[in-house]
Design an enzyme around this catalytic site. Sequence first.
Site, PDB file in Angstrom:
ATOM      1  CG  HIS A  71      -7.425  -2.864   6.332  1.00 45.85           C
ATOM      2  ND1 HIS A  71      -8.169  -1.897   5.709  1.00 45.85           N
ATOM      3  CD2 HIS A  71      -7.042  -3.749   5.355  1.00 45.85           C
ATOM      4  CE1 HIS A  71      -8.240  -2.160   4.403  1.00 45.85           C
ATOM      5  NE2 HIS A  71      -7.571  -3.272   4.169  1.00 45.85           N
ATOM      6  CE  LYS A  88      -4.089  -1.072   4.997  1.00 47.97           C
ATOM      7  NZ  LYS A  88      -2.960  -1.601   4.176  1.00 47.97           N
ATOM      8  N   GLY A 124      -4.814   1.395   0.602  1.00 48.12           N
ATOM      9  CA  GLY A 124      -4.614   1.569  -0.828  1.00 48.12           C
ATOM     10  C   GLY A 124      -5.884   1.302  -1.611  1.00 48.12           C
ATOM     11  CB  SER A 155      -0.914   0.014   1.226  1.00 46.13           C
ATOM     12  OG  SER A 155      -1.843  -1.040   1.183  1.00 46.13           O
TER      13      SER A 155
END
Length: 248
Positions: A132, A136, A142, A77
């Site tokens: 998420h 993360k 992304g 990402s």
Amino acid sequence: MTTKVAVVGASGTMGRLVSRLVEESDEFELVASLGSKDPLSDMLGADVVVDVTLPAVSQSVVDFAVANGLNVLVGTSGWSSARIVSLEHLVADLPDVGVVIIPNFSIGSVLATSFAALAARFYESIEIIEAHKSSKIDSPSGTAVRTAELIGKARAAIGPVIAPHADQRARGQQVASVPIHSLRMQGVVAKQDVIFGGTGETLTLSHETLSSTSYESGILLALAAARTATGVTVGLDKIIDLAPPTSS
């Protein structure tokens, strides 16, 4: 003849998944597995480099691979439009090199994003909520950025979405005028809701990843595309055929 693959970020969750798929495939051969302490030169000798590192590291991995004439599949990402444009300028001088950037390897996710771009012309009020796992490190995701950018592109002739009170921090981060709200929580793999508001109705396009196995078919498709890619390709939607069937 098999394609030789080097995986950078091989010790991470996605790195282990990509490595396993490569090892199980008759089309690919894993020739290098790089961790954070390994020199990037270890990727030399591969045909395709898979970058599944961290946003702060990814660009240096791609730059090194491209400079050495290697094709790259990016699953990290953090590749903003500005970074992609810069990469396009770099690769333009290297006609035999290709970089494939995939914000999300899930077929369901790319379909949901495509549906969102289709619906964007019909609603002026659009927001994204993405969630998420707590580990993360980047936000927005992304996938959310890619979704917002495609929504903005779809509305280019119409104008930006309506996003009142966007100066307030609780209203999220705007990408292509679309507010994005990021959740980072335990117990979550990945989930994205794109919410459209219209007169007397709302429409929600929702996609949830329940297991990393949902990425497997997309990874193999992207690997196959990266073998012969030239220039810069962004999104799994550029690889799979999303055109509706035509009647004979």
